[in-house]
Design an enzyme around this catalytic site. Structure first.
Site, short mmCIF file in Angstrom:
data_model
loop_
_atom_site.label_atom_id
_atom_site.label_comp_id
_atom_site.label_asym_id
_atom_site.label_seq_id
_atom_site.Cartn_x
_atom_site.Cartn_y
_atom_site.Cartn_z
N ARG A 1 -0.61 -3.13 10.19
CA ARG A 1 -2.03 -2.88 9.96
C ARG A 1 -2.76 -3.57 11.12
O ARG A 1 -2.55 -4.75 11.36
CB ARG A 1 -2.50 -3.50 8.65
CG ARG A 1 -4.03 -3.40 8.48
CD ARG A 1 -4.59 -4.38 7.46
NE ARG A 1 -4.19 -4.06 6.11
CZ ARG A 1 -4.08 -4.98 5.15
NH1 ARG A 1 -4.31 -6.26 5.41
NH2 ARG A 1 -3.72 -4.63 3.94
N ASP B 1 -0.77 -10.13 4.75
CA ASP B 1 -2.02 -10.28 5.50
C ASP B 1 -1.82 -11.34 6.58
O ASP B 1 -0.95 -12.20 6.47
CB ASP B 1 -3.15 -10.75 4.58
CG ASP B 1 -3.69 -9.63 3.68
OD1 ASP B 1 -3.33 -8.47 3.89
OD2 ASP B 1 -4.49 -9.96 2.77
#
Ligand code: FDA
Length: 339
Positions: free
Chosen positions: A212, A158
């Site tokens: 992402r 992330d």
């Protein structure tokens, strides 16, 4: 190439309203205040003890333990949704906490593999110790990647605040496995809000890195990030189209119906296969949209967080949608009036 049915694009949520200029200002102030509060550890300790906040938290968090989260993951699979599991926790201040977080990820990967569930996890560098010592974070993420290689799993790193972007991208470069034939891989996240992302995406595309793309959930100064939602949305659209054309199995992480419809249109018009990319959404956010897209044959992955350390994650979810705050306040008030 796949062609989606004419009505494949999702519809907007009912009751959506467009705030005026004053509403925009109030929303921005609220968002900024909530993001500031998300860093207050003392408030976090208080909030995690309140039964009513816990009830609201359950909308966004699949449970406090892996055992509680597993049925939620199974239910999502039964609805045709893929998952990525996040063990909540971030910005740890002690080495022992970082090592404990790493051990939890190792256990999760083993449990997912043993139960035949989606072997896909998302982790935060600051939870692995990045803010204490880069080598510690490197060691911990390397251990998780090692278990991912053994189990054929995917690890997504992330992206947190812009102060850690360079070190996070370095972790990705250093720890991505060279042999990805078993399906094991490491991907990273880019935030459309950051001005630097237009350049970062060139490197990721050239390296065939799994990206992402999200809008960005952190409070950032004007020098590094767009402040207007319209600018963030425009950047997301540009980057998304680049990834659809040139990226390696990109993940489009958004609940924004306009952007999702745009991706569906681009895929249809430019003949991009449905299995060349996926949409990603958060657990508890726009469940209708998740199922609608999956039902129309698009790949959708749900980000499933679990754990006791939900406070900062929960505050970011509140900041994303002020209506969530009024819902929380109404519930707190109702609870108080009941005595
Ligand atoms: P936007 O905020 O414009 O919302 C569009 C619509 O979605 C809203 O109108 C509302 O209907 C709905 N919605 C959005 N958020 C909601 C909420 N919390 N509650 C209820 N409804 C909501 N960020 C980051 O900085 N680093 C990361 O690594 C990640 N990882 C990540 C993974 C996945 C799978 C997702 C979906 C998101 C992230 N994010 C993230 C968070 C991301 O940056 C962003 O803050 C949120 O996704 C909200 O932005 P949207 O793109 O949904 O658009």
């Amino acid at each position: 190439m796949d062609t989606p049915p004419a009505a494949a694009g999702p519809s907007a949520p009912t009751g959506a309203t467009r705030p005026g200029a004053l509403g925009d200002l109030a929303e921005r102030a609220m968002r900024s205040a909530l993001l500031t509060l998300s860093h207050r550890r003392a408030l976090g300790r208080l909030a995690t003890g309140l039964p009513i906040t816990r009830a609201m938290v359950r909308r966004f968090v699949a449970g406090e333990t892996l055992e509680e989260a597993l049925p939620a993951i199974e239910r999502l699979h039964a609805h045709g949704l893929a998952t990525t599991v996040d063990v909540l926790g971030e910005s740890v201040a002690a080495e022992a906490e970082a090592r404990a977080a790493c051990a939890r990820y190792l256990a999760v990967l083993t449990a997912l593999a043993d139960r035949g569930l989606d072997r896909n996890v998302s982790l935060k560098p600051s939870q692995m110790g990045l803010k204490i010592d880069e080598r510690l974070a490197h060691e911990n993420v390397a251990a998780v990647v090692g278990r991912a290689v053994e189990t054929g799993a995917f690890v997504r790193i992330d992206m947190e605040d812009s102060g850690s972007t360079d070190r996070t991208l370095a972790l990705w470069r250093e720890l991505r496995p060279s042999d990805r034939s078993s399906g094991a891989d490491v991907g990273v996240v880019l935030q459309a809000a950051l001005r630097r992302t237009e350049a970062d995406i060139d490197e990721l595309i050239a390296a065939r890195g799994r990206v992402r793309l999200c809008k960005g959930a952190y409070k950032e100064p004007e020098a590094v990030a767009f402040q207007d939602k319209a600018d963030v949305d425009a950047a997301y659209e540009r980057l998304m189209i680049r990834l659809l054309h040139e990226g390696t199995y990109p993940a489009l992480a958004t609940h924004d119906v306009r952007l999702i419809n745009r991706a569906v249109d681009v895929a249809r018009v430019d003949g991009i296969s449905r299995d060349a990319f996926e949409f990603q959404m958060l657990y508890g956010v726009r469940r209708d949209l998740q199922e609608q897209l999956a039902g129309a044959g698009w790949r959708v992955r749900v980000y499933v967080p679990f754990g006791a350390e939900w406070y900062p994650y929960f505050m970011r979810r509140l900041a994303e949608r002020p209506a969530n705050v009024s819902f929380l306040v109404r519930n707190l008030w109702r609870d108080r009036s009941r005595g």
